[in-house]
Write a protein that holds these residues in place. Sequence first.
Motif, PDB file in Angstrom:
ATOM      1  N   VAL A   1       0.842  -1.185   0.000  1.00  0.00           N
ATOM      2  CA  VAL A   1       0.000   0.000   0.000  1.00  0.00           C
ATOM      3  C   VAL A   1       0.884   1.243   0.000  1.00  0.00           C
ATOM      4  CG1 VAL A   1      -1.805   1.270   1.208  1.00  0.00           C
ATOM      5  CG2 VAL A   1      -1.767  -1.230   1.284  1.00  0.00           C
TER       6      VAL A   1
ATOM      7  N   LEU B   1       0.804   5.727  -0.312  1.00  0.00           N
ATOM      8  CA  LEU B   1       0.014   6.951  -0.232  1.00  0.00           C
ATOM      9  C   LEU B   1       0.741   8.051  -0.992  1.00  0.00           C
ATOM     10  CD1 LEU B   1      -0.871   6.999   3.584  1.00  0.00           C
ATOM     11  CD2 LEU B   1      -2.159   5.956   1.725  1.00  0.00           C
TER      12      LEU B   1
ATOM     13  N   CYS C   1      -5.053  12.823  -0.735  1.00  0.00           N
ATOM     14  CA  CYS C   1      -4.179  11.696  -0.399  1.00  0.00           C
ATOM     15  C   CYS C   1      -4.767  10.471  -1.075  1.00  0.00           C
ATOM     16  CB  CYS C   1      -4.103  11.510   1.107  1.00  0.00           C
ATOM     17  SG  CYS C   1      -3.197  10.037   1.621  1.00  0.00           S
TER      18      CYS C   1
ATOM     19  N   THR D   1      -4.487   6.477  -2.428  1.00  0.00           N
ATOM     20  CA  THR D   1      -3.839   5.219  -2.092  1.00  0.00           C
ATOM     21  C   THR D   1      -3.668   4.365  -3.343  1.00  0.00           C
ATOM     22  OG1 THR D   1      -5.932   4.127  -1.613  1.00  0.00           O
ATOM     23  CG2 THR D   1      -4.842   5.230   0.215  1.00  0.00           C
TER      24      THR D   1
ATOM     25  N   ILE E   1      -8.549   0.077   4.464  1.00  0.00           N
ATOM     26  CA  ILE E   1      -8.061   1.262   5.155  1.00  0.00           C
ATOM     27  C   ILE E   1      -9.005   1.585   6.301  1.00  0.00           C
ATOM     28  CG2 ILE E   1      -7.571   3.730   4.974  1.00  0.00           C
ATOM     29  CD1 ILE E   1      -5.546   2.144   3.499  1.00  0.00           C
TER      30      ILE E   1
ATOM     31  N   ASN F   1     -10.702   5.072  -1.631  1.00  0.00           N
ATOM     32  CA  ASN F   1      -9.617   5.084  -0.637  1.00  0.00           C
ATOM     33  C   ASN F   1      -8.797   6.368  -0.754  1.00  0.00           C
ATOM     34  OD1 ASN F   1      -9.956   2.703   0.892  1.00  0.00           O
ATOM     35  ND2 ASN F   1      -9.110   1.491  -0.787  1.00  0.00           N
ATOM     36  N   THR F   2      -9.500   7.461  -0.833  1.00  0.00           N
ATOM     37  CA  THR F   2      -8.864   8.769  -0.973  1.00  0.00           C
ATOM     38  C   THR F   2      -9.346   9.685   0.141  1.00  0.00           C
ATOM     39  OG1 THR F   2      -8.720   8.514  -3.371  1.00  0.00           O
ATOM     40  CG2 THR F   2      -8.518  10.748  -2.499  1.00  0.00           C
TER      41      THR F   2
ATOM     42  N   ALA G   1      -3.644   0.542   7.560  1.00  0.00           N
ATOM     43  CA  ALA G   1      -4.030  -0.390   6.499  1.00  0.00           C
ATOM     44  C   ALA G   1      -3.822  -1.830   6.930  1.00  0.00           C
ATOM     45  CB  ALA G   1      -3.219  -0.107   5.237  1.00  0.00           C
TER      46      ALA G   1
END
Length: 119
Positions: free
Chosen positions: A2, A4, A22, A24, A31, A76-77, A99
């Motif tokens: 993972v 970022l 941000c 991913t 997450i 996943n932001t 995560a």
Amino acid sequence: QVQLVESGGGLVQPGGSLRLSCATSGSNFVINTMAWYRQAPGKQRELVADITRGGSTNYADSVKGRFTISRDNAKNTMYLQMNSLKREDTAVYHCKADASRGVGWSSIWGQGTQVTVSS
């Protein structure tokens, strides 16, 4: 693995606004809590705001009423809307995510994005 990646930093005048993102990358992970931290020159890294998967938020007193944290779980932001920026908000902003790929949780950090508030 993972990863970022932060974006959206830059130079802004006092009183201005910026929106940080941000994103991913990776596969087969979940997450949980995500957070924004910042580190100004010569100072320790400090928590700016965090948000749980369910949307509960927490803010540092110094940014309450000016910053808004949000997230899109499907992407996943995470985002940080920063309004009424002050010179003291100048720092490198990092995102962090808890995560898991099914066994235990790990804290993942991004590389950071520079925010400079100056006239």
